[in-house]
Design an enzyme around this catalytic site. Structure first.
Site, PDB file in Angstrom:
ATOM      1  N   SER A   1      15.478   5.793   2.343  1.00  0.00           N
ATOM      2  CA  SER A   1      14.593   6.628   3.146  1.00  0.00           C
ATOM      3  C   SER A   1      14.190   5.979   4.474  1.00  0.00           C
ATOM      4  O   SER A   1      15.023   5.790   5.343  1.00  0.00           O
ATOM      5  CB  SER A   1      13.378   6.961   2.283  1.00  0.00           C
ATOM      6  OG  SER A   1      12.687   8.038   2.805  1.00  0.00           O
TER       7      SER A   1
ATOM      8  N   ASP B   1      12.653  11.080   9.040  1.00  0.00           N
ATOM      9  CA  ASP B   1      12.966   9.711   8.623  1.00  0.00           C
ATOM     10  C   ASP B   1      14.436   9.650   8.194  1.00  0.00           C
ATOM     11  O   ASP B   1      15.164  10.643   8.322  1.00  0.00           O
ATOM     12  CB  ASP B   1      12.008   9.218   7.524  1.00  0.00           C
ATOM     13  CG  ASP B   1      12.207   9.953   6.211  1.00  0.00           C
ATOM     14  OD1 ASP B   1      12.816  11.040   6.221  1.00  0.00           O
ATOM     15  OD2 ASP B   1      11.762   9.454   5.166  1.00  0.00           O
TER      16      ASP B   1
ATOM     17  N   ASP C   1      13.309  13.423   4.587  1.00  0.00           N
ATOM     18  CA  ASP C   1      12.285  14.052   3.748  1.00  0.00           C
ATOM     19  C   ASP C   1      10.894  13.929   4.370  1.00  0.00           C
ATOM     20  O   ASP C   1       9.912  14.341   3.756  1.00  0.00           O
ATOM     21  CB  ASP C   1      12.318  13.541   2.292  1.00  0.00           C
ATOM     22  CG  ASP C   1      12.087  12.058   2.171  1.00  0.00           C
ATOM     23  OD1 ASP C   1      11.795  11.398   3.177  1.00  0.00           O
ATOM     24  OD2 ASP C   1      12.205  11.542   1.032  1.00  0.00           O
TER      25      ASP C   1
ATOM     26  N   ARG D   1      -3.658  -1.445  -0.133  1.00  0.00           N
ATOM     27  CA  ARG D   1      -2.855  -1.243  -1.350  1.00  0.00           C
ATOM     28  C   ARG D   1      -1.464  -1.838  -1.136  1.00  0.00           C
ATOM     29  O   ARG D   1      -1.019  -1.981   0.016  1.00  0.00           O
ATOM     30  CB  ARG D   1      -2.737   0.252  -1.708  1.00  0.00           C
ATOM     31  CG  ARG D   1      -2.111   1.086  -0.627  1.00  0.00           C
ATOM     32  CD  ARG D   1      -1.912   2.527  -1.061  1.00  0.00           C
ATOM     33  NE  ARG D   1      -0.714   2.672  -1.871  1.00  0.00           N
ATOM     34  CZ  ARG D   1       0.522   2.769  -1.369  1.00  0.00           C
ATOM     35  NH1 ARG D   1       0.748   2.716  -0.057  1.00  0.00           N
ATOM     36  NH2 ARG D   1       1.551   2.919  -2.164  1.00  0.00           N
ATOM     37  N   ALA D   2      -0.829  -2.169  -2.248  1.00  0.00           N
ATOM     38  CA  ALA D   2       0.535  -2.694  -2.163  1.00  0.00           C
ATOM     39  C   ALA D   2       1.488  -1.537  -1.926  1.00  0.00           C
ATOM     40  O   ALA D   2       1.357  -0.484  -2.563  1.00  0.00           O
ATOM     41  CB  ALA D   2       0.899  -3.400  -3.457  1.00  0.00           C
TER      42      ALA D   2
ATOM     43  N   GLY E   1       4.820   0.548  -2.365  1.00  0.00           N
ATOM     44  CA  GLY E   1       5.762   0.706  -3.467  1.00  0.00           C
ATOM     45  C   GLY E   1       7.181   0.878  -2.974  1.00  0.00           C
ATOM     46  O   GLY E   1       8.077   1.189  -3.756  1.00  0.00           O
ATOM     47  N   THR E   2       7.398   0.689  -1.682  1.00  0.00           N
ATOM     48  CA  THR E   2       8.755   0.822  -1.146  1.00  0.00           C
ATOM     49  C   THR E   2       9.172  -0.385  -0.309  1.00  0.00           C
ATOM     50  O   THR E   2      10.346  -0.544  -0.014  1.00  0.00           O
ATOM     51  CB  THR E   2       8.884   2.066  -0.242  1.00  0.00           C
ATOM     52  OG1 THR E   2       7.969   1.926   0.843  1.00  0.00           O
ATOM     53  CG2 THR E   2       8.616   3.348  -0.993  1.00  0.00           C
TER      54      THR E   2
ATOM     55  N   ARG F   1      -0.227  -2.745   2.528  1.00  0.00           N
ATOM     56  CA  ARG F   1      -0.601  -1.886   3.660  1.00  0.00           C
ATOM     57  C   ARG F   1      -2.115  -1.876   3.828  1.00  0.00           C
ATOM     58  O   ARG F   1      -2.858  -1.729   2.843  1.00  0.00           O
ATOM     59  CB  ARG F   1      -0.129  -0.450   3.420  1.00  0.00           C
ATOM     60  CG  ARG F   1       1.377  -0.298   3.258  1.00  0.00           C
ATOM     61  CD  ARG F   1       1.795   1.154   3.469  1.00  0.00           C
ATOM     62  NE  ARG F   1       3.130   1.423   2.975  1.00  0.00           N
ATOM     63  CZ  ARG F   1       4.266   1.062   3.588  1.00  0.00           C
ATOM     64  NH1 ARG F   1       4.210   0.395   4.730  1.00  0.00           N
ATOM     65  NH2 ARG F   1       5.445   1.356   3.057  1.00  0.00           N
TER      66      ARG F   1
HETATM   67  C1  G16 Z   1       8.157   7.203  -0.234  1.00  0.00           C
HETATM   68  C2  G16 Z   1       7.427   8.191  -1.083  1.00  0.00           C
HETATM   69  C3  G16 Z   1       6.232   8.711  -0.324  1.00  0.00           C
HETATM   70  C4  G16 Z   1       5.353   7.546   0.108  1.00  0.00           C
HETATM   71  C5  G16 Z   1       6.175   6.531   0.879  1.00  0.00           C
HETATM   72  C6  G16 Z   1       5.427   5.270   1.212  1.00  0.00           C
HETATM   73  O1  G16 Z   1       8.587   7.839   0.923  1.00  0.00           O
HETATM   74  O2  G16 Z   1       8.295   9.238  -1.423  1.00  0.00           O
HETATM   75  O3  G16 Z   1       5.537   9.584  -1.159  1.00  0.00           O
HETATM   76  O4  G16 Z   1       4.318   7.995   0.916  1.00  0.00           O
HETATM   77  O5  G16 Z   1       7.293   6.147   0.112  1.00  0.00           O
HETATM   78  O6  G16 Z   1       5.085   4.604   0.044  1.00  0.00           O
HETATM   79  P1  G16 Z   1       4.509   3.158   0.046  1.00  0.00           P
HETATM   80  O7  G16 Z   1       3.291   3.180   0.911  1.00  0.00           O
HETATM   81  O8  G16 Z   1       4.186   2.911  -1.401  1.00  0.00           O
HETATM   82  O9  G16 Z   1       5.539   2.221   0.598  1.00  0.00           O
HETATM   83  P2  G16 Z   1      10.058   7.662   1.472  1.00  0.00           P
HETATM   84  O10 G16 Z   1      10.143   8.655   2.575  1.00  0.00           O
HETATM   85  O11 G16 Z   1      10.178   6.241   1.924  1.00  0.00           O
HETATM   86  O12 G16 Z   1      10.913   7.958   0.286  1.00  0.00           O
END
Ligand code: G16
Length: 594
Positions: free
Chosen positions: A114, A329, A333, A549-550, A552-553, A558
């Site tokens: 993404s 992006d 999405d 918060r940490a 998740g990607t 952050r």
């Molecule tokens: C993904 C999730 C989104 C989330 C984003 C950032 O987006 O699908 O719902 O807002 O990650 O998440 P985080 O702050 O945990 O890194 P994408 O567009 O990267 O798939």
């Protein structure tokens, strides 16, 4: 399962617009704007049995790297592509088991990272109705990903099969797709190894946006039912959106061209195809950042995340005052809009603004259609601008819920409303219509011409909006449809409310997993004491708000802050970031105020 083949935009361009017809397949014609990474493929029916022996043999080629603990993040597994081989293999196994558990329903696998940089990749799993994988299965995916060796792999598979009473002799079907990342082909091979070893049928949906894959999964699983979602092909997707868009904007004056920054990702060729199907007499876009063959270009200094996080134009942008612009992006999405004001100020219209615009428009339509039993609600996360929430609750007077980050959380909350509008501030979101709301809209009869028109438009909206997941192409058409209706410029849209100044900062720490939150991620529970320190800082700023918060990607923490003025916001954001860095194991360079 249907065969799914690539649709060449050249073909689409030659063909007059005829909705819901399948073009004659031409699987070996490459798409003109993109390098074709794989030959288009058809559904592969596998007749072999599910045996642990076959799986262990195939798994030997995809060993788990030692000393790495994998976690299922906000949207699946995501990390440096070089670490993903074993994950991809094991995700293939989970997808097969999930499909068998659900009597052979098609499960989707999307290979993408993404918004992340090009060297990363990742994988998202999609459940039968096109929604994200049920959360209880994330635990299974994580255990399988972390099984240290083949014995542990088999034990974990046996446990998942026993706990879910899975009949491994049932059929299974997988639909997978990938974005433009160079690491995609190798990861596809790992995934296919697993699916074949587990004796499952599968379809390569090819190069797609993430939401197109979600759409394909739902279509395949609902084909031939009363709930059929659409034709399970790419042209079926384009036709569904195009027909609805044409209907909504018919008899309205078209808007000026929209600049669309496609993050040098898959959105570029897909947007081009969509516009060809809709017709350039109806909508006009100037596609920028479409260099998908150029190494390192994906999401680099462009795209929705760059624009939202930095609150600035992508470098080299030619957008000037009076222009309308948007960014996707890397997997299309997410969507944000923006413009340059007459005084040269950059103005962002992010997911919060899209939520406000959509909720306002749908509420007006519902009233005009005389179906005001249908109630609209909005779902946000902690990242929603404080003034957006005030606008929704005080001006539009809609109920607003706040949930944890991640479409998977927002989607489920939105399902609780008749019409659930959900958008993350980062531009990821959609609108869900409940089965009851759809039924009301489908059966409503207008008592006046105005009511009849409003009902028809509401019906078209339910087709225009991707009901499976946030979709930049569909969301862009939704925004364009609303702005066309109102004949609004971006500035007029922007006048609904003024964002509180806000700032996002990333902090790299030794271990982001020590950060635990509560209250929809608005407060830290661990590391102990850090929240009290943040609260003490926040108290010093007018209208201050900050949370940590940490991600998740990404491998980072952050920090979000907002306050009454830009200067106060920046100061608060960096003071909190410094606090996190100093007290919670910051590594590398201390966050620097810029
Ligand atoms: C993904 C999730 C989104 C989330 C984003 C950032 O987006 O699908 O719902 O807002 O990650 O998440 P985080 O702050 O945990 O890194 P994408 O567009 O990267 O798939």
């Amino acid at each position: 399962m249907s065969d799914i083949t690539h649709q060449s935009p050249e073909m689409a361009a030659r063909r007059p617009f005829t909705p819901f017809t399948k073009p004659s397949p031409d699987p070996f014609r490459p798409l003109p704007h993109i390098p074709l990474l794989y030959p288009p493929s058809r559904t592969i029916q596998i007749m072999s049995a599910f045996t642990f022996e076959n799986i262990v043999t195939a798994s030997a080629l995809h060993p788990k790297p030692q000393n790495i603990q994998f976690t299922y993040g906000t949207a699946g597994f995501r990390m440096k592509a070089s670490l993903l081989d074993s994950i991809m293999f094991r995700v293939g196994l989970i997808a097969v088991l999930r499909s068998k558990k659900l009597d052979g329903s098609v499960i989707g696998v999307m290979i993408t990272a993404s918004h992340n940089p090009e060297e990363d990749n990742g994988v998202k799993l999609v459940d039968p109705r096109g929604e994200m994988l049920e959360q209880s299965w994330e635990v299974y995916a994580t255990s399988l990903a972390n099984a240290p060796n083949d014995d542990a792999l088999v034990e974990t598979l046996e446990r998942i099969i026993a706990q879910n009473k899975i009949d491994v002799n049932k059929p299974s079907n997988i639909l997978y797709a990938y974005d433009t990342r160079p690491s995609g082909p190798a990861l596809v091979a790992s995934l296919e190894d697993a699916i074949k070893a587990a004796g499952s049928s599968y379809t390569n949906f090819g190069l797609k946006t993430t939401p197109q894959l979600h759409y394909g999964v739902r279509c395949l699983n609902t084909q031939g039912t009363n709930d059929a979602y659409g034709e399970p092909t790419e042209i079926g997707y384009y036709n569904k959106l195009a027909t609805a868009f044409r209907q909504i904007v018919s008899d309205k004056q078209r808007l000026s061209p929209l600049y669309v920054d496609c993050a040098n990702g898959v959105g570029a060729p897909k947007l081009r195809e969509l516009i060809e199907v809709i017709g350039e007499d109806i909508i006009s876009v100037n596609i920028v950042n479409d260099k998908i063959g150029v190494e390192g270009a994906l999401n680099h200094n462009c795209g929705a995340d760059y624009v939202k996080t930095g609150q600035r134009l992508p470098p080299g942008s030619t957008v000037t005052s009076g222009d309308r612009a948007a960014s996707f992006d890397g997997d299309a999405d997410r969507l944000v809009y923006y413009y340059v004001d007459t005084d040269g100020t950059f103005r962002l219209l992010d997911g919060d603004k899209i939520a406000g615009l959509s909720a306002m428009f749908i509420m007006d339509l519902v009233q005009a259609a005389g179906v005001d039993s249908i109630k609209v609600g909005v779902v946000q996360t902690a990242y929603a601008n404080g003034n957006s929430t005030t606008y929704l609750t005080k001006v539009l007077k809609v109920p607003v819920s706040c949930v944890s980050t991640g479409v998977k959380h927002l989607h489920h909350e939105a399902e609780k409303y008749d019409v659930g509008v959900y958008f993350e501030a980062n531009g990821h979101g959609t609108v869900l219509f409940s089965a009851e709301a759809l039924q009301t809209i489908r059966t409503a009869k207008g008592r006046t011409p105005a009511q009849t028109t409003a009902i028809a438009q509401l019906r078209a909206l339910t087709d225009l909006i991707n009901q499976t997941v946030g979709d930049a192409l569909s969301d862009m058409l939704l925004v364009e449809a609303i702005l066309t209706h109102r004949q609004w410029s971006l500035k007029e849209w922007d006048q609904a409310y003024t964002d509180l100044p806000n700032r996002l900062v990333k902090v790299v720490v030794a271990n982001r997993h020590i950060f635990k939150t509560t209250n929809a991620e608005r407060q830290l529970v661990e590391p102990a004491g850090l929240q009290a320190d943040i609260d003490a800082l926040v108290a010093k700023y007018t209208s201050g708000r900050s949370f940590v918060r940490a991600s998740g990607t990404e491998d980072a923490v952050r920090v979000y802050a907002e306050a009454a003025t830009r200067a106060e916001t920046d100061e608060l954001a960096f003071r909190v970031a410094e606090l996190v860095f100093d007290k919670a194991g910051g590594v590398g360079t201390r966050p620097a105020r810029v």
